[in-house]
Structures are given as structure tokens and as C-alpha cells.
Enzyme design. Structure first.
Site: not given
Ligand code: UDP
Length: 338
Positions: A19, A40, A69, A156, A160
Site C-alpha cells: 500500500f 515477495n 538477495l 512485529y 522492528k
């Protein structure tokens, strides 16, 4: 000297199909940048970039930042790396907490190393969740937070926090020129209707005539920032030269209760949807509001879009989406948080 930041030529946006990421990509391309999106597609959606099909300067790499990566990213040189890659909605990031934690720790490490190799400036997307269920109100950047390290949000929040730690360690060691932004509840067009966030849930429920779900009694507060304002702040922080500024809050200090938000959406849509109350999820913060003095001083940034204007634009977007893809009858329009 780490890269020339005044004229960015190549930008990597990890999480660019999400978003917020897709709005950032729009602006980077409009500013003449060459953008590589790395995603992903776990919570990012190709349709968020569909309007950019064929636009020069955009390419897409499907990969997970947790893994090694792709080698093709080593080619050329990135001037800037944005790391937005992580599921951000509580039901989504809690669906696979191990992956959420690793995305923030391993994934951030992988992108920091890439930025180091490219001598690119790095911007980490952190979150108001690092303040947990805050005792300091509004939240300033020097507040250390009240986070549970064992609860369902920890994958989360703590992920973070660890990502911030890694980023500042790389910066302290002179390995990467880094910026960290802590963002507060962002909303706008291209939110995923199935994400389970309060703004998307309530607007979609109102438009579909479904019951509107309030978790708890609706007295908890949030401060909602329109996505265009946020992107202004991101670009300004990435462009900011000089001393390492530490983490910077970006959000709209206009705080309201969930109940108030529901009332605003009901008035805006004229819906006849009833309101239903569900249990408050564990560790749900009681209040949240950014202190944005640092962003104001450092970047001259502050949000411009008021809640009414932002909700109107977001509602118009979801109304159009609903016209294109009406929910099948008998199915709930949206995922519940439990
Ligand atoms: N919430 C709600 N109804 C919903 C979805 C969320 O009342 O349908 C509540 C949620 O419990 C929280 C607030 O709205 O108190 C914001 O939730 P969201 O998931 O959007 O963001 P976050 O909790 O990460 O701030």
C-alpha cells in the site's frame, strides 16, 4: 563520501508493491528516478503497480528479503534503498510470526549489506509499534516504549526494534548512511480491503452494508495519517543531509477514538450498517499519537490532508473497488481480526 543524494538515479524499494510502497514508487518515478521494486507479494499486490505497466524506469523483482538477495540486484548501482518490506497489519503479521521476525532481522540485514555494497543511502520503515502500549503521550522519539516481548504483537514490535538496532549499528560503524522513520497508522487508496486494519474494515463494511466491527469498547485512540502526507515526509527524510538525525516520527497528531472514526465513516457513507462489538485483541495499544516536533524542525514537514478529505478519497477508492469486485454473497466482505 556515500553517493550523491541530490540526483538519485536508481532506487530500490523493498516492499514496493504494498500500500505505502506503491505510492512511494509513484512519486519516485514522477521525480525522474529509476525504480526497482523488490517484493515477495505476501501482502503486496501486483495490482497496486498495475497503473504503472509500461512506464519507463520501473522494474520488478519477486523475491523475499529473508532469503539471499537475487544476484541481479548487484548489477548497476543503487543510490537509495528503502526497506518497507514487512506485513504491517496485526492479523497478517501474526499469521506467520516467525517469518515476520525474520523479515525484520535477516531481511533488514540483507538490505543493509546491499546498501553498504552499493554505497546507497538506506531508509528503514519502522513503526509507532516500537512504543508498544505507551505510558508517554504523545510519543516522542526518545521515549523507549512499553513493549511485551512475549505477546502476539512482539514478532512485529520487537522485530522492528531489532531492525532499528541493526540499522543504527551499521550507521555507527560508518558502513551505511541510514535514516529511520517511525510511522503512525497510515491510510488511503490501495489499502488492502482484506488486511484487517480499522480504516479499511470500517469503510468496506459501511459500503457493503455489513456490520461494522469495533474491537473492545472503541475508546482506544489512534492518529491517522493520509498516505500522500507520509510520502512527502519519507522523501524529505531520505533527501536530508547532515548529521544522523536518529529515528523520526512521521504521522498526523490528530488523535481520535476508534468510536469517533466509525462515526465519521457512518456519516460520510450514510450507511445503515449496525455496529457490533468484538473482543479487544491482546496487547492492543490504548492510545497512540505522534509528537512530530522533530520532523517539523528537521524537515519542515507536517501533514496537510485533514481526516475528512482523506476519508473521502479512501472511501471513493473502496467504492470503486467494490463496483469492480463485489463480494460474493454469503461471504463476509472482510477478514476478521480473530
Ligand atoms: N479495530 C477495530 N475494528 C476493526 C479493526 C481494528 O476496532 O475492524 C481496532 C484495533 O483493535 C485497534 C485499532 O482499531 O485498536 C487500530 O487497529 P489497526 O489494526 O488498524 O492498527 P494498529 O492496531 O496496528 O494500530
Amino acid at each position: 563520501m556515500i553517493g550523491d543524494k541530490s540526483d538519485p538515479k536508481r532506487v530500490l524499494v523493498a516492499g514496493g508493491a504494498g500500500f505505502i510502497g506503491s505510492h512511494l514508487v509513484d512519486r519516485l518515478l514522477a521525480n525522474g528516478g529509476e525504480v526497482v521494486v523488490l517484493d515477495n507479494l505476501l501482502t503486496g499486490r501486483e495490482e497496486n503497480l498495475a497503473h504503472l505497466q509500461g512506464v519507463r524506469g520501473l522494474s520488478f523483482v519477486k523475491a523475499d528479503i529473508v532469503d539471499e538477495l537475487p544476484r541481479k540486484l548487484a548489477r548497476g548501482r543503487f543510490d537509495q534503498v528503502y526497506n518497507l518490506a514487512c506485513a504491517a497489519s496485526p492479523p497478517r503479521y501474526q499469521a506467520d510470526p516467525e517469518h515476520t521476525m525474520l523479515t525484520n532481522v535477516l531481511g533488514t540485514r540483507n538490505l543493509l549489506r546491499l546498501a553498504e555494497a552499493h554505497r546507497a543511502r538506506f531508509l528503514l520503515f519502522s513503526t509507532s509499534e516500537v512504543y508498544g502500549d505507551p505510558e508517554m503521550h504523545p510519543q516522542r522519539e526518545d521515549y523507549r516504549g512499553a513493549v511485551s516481548c512475549t505477546g502476539p504483537r512482539a514478532c512485529y514490535d520487537e522485530g522492528k526494534r531489532a531492525a532499528e538496532t541493526l540499522t543504527f549499528d551499521f550507521a555507527r560503524a560508518g558502513r551505511v548512511d541510514a535514516r529511520v522513520v517511525r510511522i503512525f497508522n497510515t491510510y488511503g487508496p490501495r489499502m488492502d480491503p482484506d488486511d484487517g486494519r480499522v480504516v479499511s474494515n470500517v469503510i468496506c463494511q459501511a459500503l457493503a452494508g455489513e456490520p461494522i466491527t469495533i474491537y473492545g469498547d472503541g475508546s482506544q485512540t489512534r492518529s491517522f495519517c493520509y498516505v500522500d502526507d507520509l510520502v512527502d515526509g519519507l522523501l524529505a527524510l531520505m533527501a536530508h543531509d547532515g548529521e544522523q538525525p536518529g529515528p523520526v516520527n512521521l504521522g498526523n497528531p490528530n488523535e481520535l477514538t476508534v468510536r469517533d472514526l466509525v462515526d465519521r465513516v457512518v456519516a460520510l457513507t450514510g450507511t445503515r450498517s449496525p455496529v457490533t462489538y468484538r473482543p479487544l485483541p491482546q496487547d492492543d495499544p490504548r492510545r497512540r499519537r505522534p509528537d512530530i516536533s522533530l520532523a517539523q524542525q528537521l524537515l519542515g514537514w507536517e501533514p496537510k490532508v485533514g481526516l475528512q478529505q482523506g476519508l473521502e478519497a479512501t472511501t471513493a477508492y473502496f467504492a470503486e473497488e467494490l463496483r469492480r469486485q463485489p463480494p460474493r454473497s454469503g461471504e463476509p466482505a472482510l477478514a476478521a481480526a480473530e
